[in-house]
Write an enzyme that holds these catalytic residues in place. Structure first.
Site, short mmCIF file in Angstrom:
data_model
loop_
_atom_site.label_atom_id
_atom_site.label_comp_id
_atom_site.label_asym_id
_atom_site.label_seq_id
_atom_site.Cartn_x
_atom_site.Cartn_y
_atom_site.Cartn_z
CB SER A 1 47.92 35.05 38.94
OG SER A 1 46.86 34.76 38.42
N1 SAH Z 1 46.44 36.27 33.52
C1 SAH Z 1 46.38 37.20 34.33
C2 SAH Z 1 45.31 36.93 35.57
C3 SAH Z 1 43.95 37.00 35.32
S1 SAH Z 1 43.27 36.49 36.14
C4 SAH Z 1 47.67 38.32 35.28
O1 SAH Z 1 48.34 37.68 35.05
O2 SAH Z 1 47.18 38.71 35.74
C5 SAH Z 1 41.37 36.13 35.18
C6 SAH Z 1 40.90 36.80 33.81
O3 SAH Z 1 40.16 35.79 33.05
C7 SAH Z 1 39.86 37.80 34.58
O4 SAH Z 1 40.88 39.04 33.41
C8 SAH Z 1 39.18 37.64 33.48
O5 SAH Z 1 38.26 38.71 32.77
C9 SAH Z 1 39.20 36.66 32.72
N2 SAH Z 1 38.49 35.23 31.94
C10 SAH Z 1 37.46 35.02 32.64
N3 SAH Z 1 36.73 34.25 31.63
C11 SAH Z 1 37.27 34.20 31.00
C12 SAH Z 1 37.14 34.07 29.38
N4 SAH Z 1 35.83 32.39 29.27
N5 SAH Z 1 37.32 33.73 28.35
C13 SAH Z 1 38.86 35.09 28.38
N6 SAH Z 1 39.12 36.19 29.65
C14 SAH Z 1 38.37 35.04 30.52
#
Ligand code: SAH
Length: 209
Positions: free
Chosen positions: A60
């Site tokens: 993000s």
């Molecule tokens: N907080 C992260 C942003 C990641 S983007 C950062 O700082 O980099 C969102 C992430 O959520 C992705 O890696 C995706 O694989 C994960 N995601 C999506 N659905 C999910 C679920 N049900 N459980 C766990 N992770 C999930």
């Protein structure tokens, strides 16, 4: 330009854009964000935009991480949960602002990389789990705050609301496709904070490759 200087400029931009929580600004001032992005993108680590981290996922933007952590409004001694570890950067910022963090990622490969980045940056109060974050972490509940970093369709997964301590907030982007609104749920109320872009929250685990 040095990462040190890029980091200072990023924090100044966040401050100018309305982030005034000293804990969040201090955490982001101290964390080497370039260690959370793929090596080829290190030069872009401090730009205010999401970056590709592989497997169709993104880290993000700094503003979204700052806004979510500040809006959680949790105390320094809080035990918090993050859904969607991705790069691990969001978890690192949460870890510098709170007592302990559990973060859940559905892609094992991303969870492993995030764990390594967190270890490299000395974030020892974070537990990284691979699993479906929609189910939360009932064995570690209740949480003093929960941040979901992937977009839910219409509402946050009900299991997460059940794992909140009384008076604690849950932040979750809600919308269709990648665009939606970041909503803060607390004490049965929902408050819209900002328009945001996120990858979707997906239930279950990916098929094994
Ligand atoms: N907080 C992260 C942003 C990641 S983007 C950062 O700082 O980099 C969102 C992430 O959520 C992705 O890696 C995706 O694989 C994960 N995601 C999506 N659905 C999910 C679920 N049900 N459980 C766990 N992770 C999930």
């Amino acid at each position: 330009m040095s990462a040190e200087r890029d980091r200072a400029l990023m924090v100044e931009r966040l401050r100018a854009d309305g982030i005034d929580d000293p804990r969040v600004l201090c955490a982001m001032r101290g964390l080497p964000r370039e260690l959370f992005v793929p090596a080829g993108l290190a030069a872009m680590a401090y730009q205010d935009e999401p970056l590709d981290i592989g497997l169709g996922q993104t880290i993000s933007s700094p503003m979204i991480v700052a806004l979510s952590t500040a809006a959680l409004g949790a105390r320094a001694d809080a035990h918090v949960l993050e859904i969607g570890t991705g790069s691990g950067y969001g978890a690192a910022v949460l870890s510098r602002c709170h007592r302990s963090v559990v973060t859940i990622e559905r892609h094992a490969e991303l969870a492993e990389r995030a764990w390594a980045s967190l270890a490299m940056t000395g974030c020892t109060n974070v537990e990284v789990r691979t699993g479906d974050g929609s189910l939360g972490a009932p064995d570690r509940a209740p949480f003093d705050g929960i941040v979901v970093t992937a977009m839910a369709d219409t509402e946050p997964p009900p299991a997460l609301l059940d794992q909140l301590a009384p008076g604690a907030a849950l932040l979750c982007p809600v919308g269709h496709g990648q665009e939606g609104v970041l909503v803060r749920y607390r004490d049965g109320r929902a408050e819209e904070l900002a328009e945001v872009v996120f990858v979707p929250l997906v239930s279950g685990l990916p098929a094994r490759r």
